[in-house]
Design a protein around this motif. Structure first.
Motif, PDB file in Angstrom:
ATOM      1  N   GLY A 117     -16.070  -7.405  68.793  1.00 16.78           N
ATOM      2  CA  GLY A 117     -16.524  -8.728  68.384  1.00 16.78           C
ATOM      3  C   GLY A 117     -15.400  -9.512  67.725  1.00 16.78           C
ATOM      4  O   GLY A 117     -15.225 -10.715  67.961  1.00 16.78           O
ATOM      5  N   THR A 118     -14.630  -8.823  66.892  1.00 18.62           N
ATOM      6  CA  THR A 118     -13.528  -9.469  66.178  1.00 18.62           C
ATOM      7  C   THR A 118     -12.605 -10.226  67.136  1.00 18.62           C
ATOM      8  O   THR A 118     -12.249 -11.371  66.908  1.00 18.62           O
ATOM      9  N   TYR A 144     -20.389 -13.295  59.059  1.00 17.22           N
ATOM     10  CA  TYR A 144     -19.235 -12.430  59.299  1.00 17.22           C
ATOM     11  C   TYR A 144     -18.750 -12.625  60.728  1.00 17.22           C
ATOM     12  O   TYR A 144     -19.555 -12.639  61.667  1.00 17.22           O
ATOM     13  N   ASN A 208     -25.706 -11.054  59.037  1.00 16.69           N
ATOM     14  CA  ASN A 208     -24.772 -10.236  58.270  1.00 16.69           C
ATOM     15  C   ASN A 208     -25.073 -10.197  56.786  1.00 16.69           C
ATOM     16  O   ASN A 208     -24.676  -9.251  56.099  1.00 16.69           O
ATOM     17  N   ASP A 236     -21.882 -17.163  67.228  1.00 19.31           N
ATOM     18  CA  ASP A 236     -21.467 -15.764  67.189  1.00 19.31           C
ATOM     19  C   ASP A 236     -22.735 -14.918  67.296  1.00 19.31           C
ATOM     20  O   ASP A 236     -23.459 -14.727  66.320  1.00 19.31           O
ATOM     21  N   LYS A 264     -22.093  -5.448  70.601  1.00 16.44           N
ATOM     22  CA  LYS A 264     -23.163  -4.537  70.187  1.00 16.44           C
ATOM     23  C   LYS A 264     -24.221  -4.243  71.261  1.00 16.44           C
ATOM     24  O   LYS A 264     -24.054  -3.306  72.023  1.00 16.44           O
TER      25      LYS A 264
HETATM   26  N1  PMP Z   1     -19.377 -11.212  64.544  1.00 19.87           N
HETATM   27  C1  PMP Z   1     -20.524 -10.756  64.043  1.00 19.87           C
HETATM   28  C2  PMP Z   1     -21.682 -11.693  63.900  1.00 19.87           C
HETATM   29  C3  PMP Z   1     -20.637  -9.418  63.670  1.00 19.87           C
HETATM   30  O1  PMP Z   1     -21.797  -8.972  63.149  1.00 19.87           O
HETATM   31  C4  PMP Z   1     -19.532  -8.561  63.840  1.00 19.87           C
HETATM   32  C5  PMP Z   1     -19.592  -7.092  63.455  1.00 19.87           C
HETATM   33  N2  PMP Z   1     -20.593  -6.701  62.650  1.00 19.87           N
HETATM   34  C6  PMP Z   1     -18.349  -9.093  64.363  1.00 19.87           C
HETATM   35  C7  PMP Z   1     -18.305 -10.416  64.716  1.00 19.87           C
HETATM   36  C8  PMP Z   1     -17.142  -8.235  64.564  1.00 19.87           C
HETATM   37  O2  PMP Z   1     -17.391  -7.311  65.578  1.00 19.87           O
HETATM   38  P1  PMP Z   1     -16.558  -5.946  65.685  1.00 19.87           P
HETATM   39  O3  PMP Z   1     -16.931  -5.117  64.515  1.00 19.87           O
HETATM   40  O4  PMP Z   1     -16.993  -5.371  66.998  1.00 19.87           O
HETATM   41  O5  PMP Z   1     -15.114  -6.323  65.680  1.00 19.87           O
END
Ligand code: PMP
Length: 423
Positions: A117-118, A144, A208, A236, A264
């Protein structure tokens, strides 16, 4: 089993792991969790190396939406990877995965797959900057978007600062932090800074910190304001996507972003993320004007996992079952809280809801509201639940999977009851 368990082997392995790995964990998110070592997961259950079992409502922080090791996805991935894993080139399964994924989410024209996700969040922000020629973005308290420099922040008294040593402070100022669910705050900020803003990024349902739905009309207003100022709207959906419904939050709230990020729940537990959006914006990746790269993007493993997960959603959509389980679980928890004299509150959606401790029974609507809850008290409670065999996150989110059935519900509630009785 509702007696307190022994964690001897986990404790011994933790001591050893700490000599090899900082904090004994490979993601800082896990530093605050009980340091239990799991041996096996199947369906809605986990087993640790001491032989304790757990009903799992953490689902690996969300990916286990189809339960652990779902047979159909595992078989599809295993069969596919026997023919190879990473080609540095295209393969038919990635086309099938893209087609099924876009059909599932419904609104987007094109998709790029990534791993976390990052990174897809960073892709979305870069694309928005390229489309608009602007630098800054607006984001929201409590949301987040990954652990990198320009999105990781601590918010105190509405002030955002770098959350980590070593993080570049200057990147934090690439964004303007606003309270969420507050159209006036966005309106006022854009009136002043609208022409500098490339993107507005948010979790369309805030998962989050809490599980908070947008207020009536809020997202519609956000959409209007983004259109007015020529700003790219990014949802997101890393948590919400394919979880709160097949079309994710976008389908549920009926407001369409320009770009959205997913992760996810889209790949049955395998590490896959996606960036989806409007064809005219996504085209900039295709011309090479905007770089989005990654050795492992759309590997055979990840494409097979997405395609199989989408096939499952098509043939056996789990949403109604999950809804029934989640609603009963939410009711059961509140009832147990009341019976044990504990102000246990729940809010959100049955697929992903938030539990907290607080005297005020009214749901909260933003990060400020969450912070009025007894967060430390709940985190301790989550540790107690783990000791009694219910695996949940200390920050209050409970995820329900397609594999949770009536037996798990009964077992989980009886374990929570036992945990609360032990206090
Ligand atoms: N965006 C959201 C809304 C998330 O909840 C998360 C992870 N919890 C991320 C981005 C980042 O995803 P990742 O941990 O797979 O890098």
């Amino acid at each position: 089993m509702t007696t307190v368990r022994s964690f001897e082997r986990s404790e011994a392995l933790r001591s050893h792991a700490q000599t090899l790995t900082p904090g004994g964990v490979h993601s800082n998110v896990r530093l605050a969790s009980p340091k239990i070592f799991f041996e096996r997961g199947k369906g809605a259950w986990l087993w640790d190396i001491d032989g304790n079992d757990y009903v799992d409502y953490l689902l690996g922080q969300g990916p286990g939406f189809l339960g652990h090791a779902p047979d159909d996805i595992t078989d599809a991935v295993t069969e596919a990877v026997r023919r190879g894993m990473v080609y540095g080139a295209q393969h038919p399964l990635e086309v099938e995965a893209g087609e099924r994924f876009l059909a599932a989410v419904g609104w987007a024209d094109q998709v790029r797959f990534g791993v976390s996700g990052t990174e897809v969040v960073q892709g979305a922000l870069r694309l928005a900057r390229a489309v608009t020629g602007r630098r800054r973005f607006v984001r929201f308290e409590g949301h987040y978007h990954g652990w990198l420099d320009n999105v990781l922040v601590t918010v105190r008294d509405h002030e955002a600062t770098a959350a980590s040593k070593g993080q570049l402070d200057s990147h934090v100022h690439d964004s303007i932090m606003l309270p969420w669910n507050n159209a006036e705050a966005l309106e006022a900020t854009l009136a002043e800074h609208g022409s500098e803003i490339a993107a507005v990024i948010m979790e369309p349902i805030m998962f989050n910190t809490g599980a908070v739905l947008p207020r009536q009309g809020y997202l519609e207003r956000v959409r209007e304001l983004c259109d007015k100022y020529g700003i790219v709207l990014i949802f997101d959906e890393v948590i919400a996507g394919c979880r709160v419904g097949l079309q994710g939050a976008t389908g549920l709230v009926g407001v369409t972003p320009d770009l959205a990020t997913y992760g996810k729940a889209v790949a049955g537990g395998w590490p896959v993320a996606a960036l989806a959006g409007r064809a005219d914006y996504m085209a900039l990746f295709g011309t090479g004007e905007v770089n989005h790269s990654g050795t492992f993007n759309s590997s055979v493993m990840s494409a097979a996992a997405v395609a199989a997960t989408m096939r499952r959603f098509e043939t056996d959509p789990p949403y109604e079952r999950i809804r029934a389980h989640g609603l009963a679980l939410m009711d059961g928890l509140v009832e147990l809280g009341a019976r044990h004299g504990l102000p246990l509150r729940v809010q959100g959606l049955p697929m992903a809801f938030h539990a907290s401790l607080g005297e005020d029974p009214a749901p909260f609507h933003d990060f400020e509201g969450l912070n009025k809850r007894d967060l430390a008290g709940y985190a301790e409670l989550a540790k107690l639940f783990a000791q009694y065999g219910v695996w949940v996150a200390g920050r209050g989110i409970w995820y329900v999977s397609a594999a949770h059935g009536p037996a798990e519900l009964e077992e989980a509630l009886s374990r929570v009851d036992a945990a609360l009785s032990s206090r």
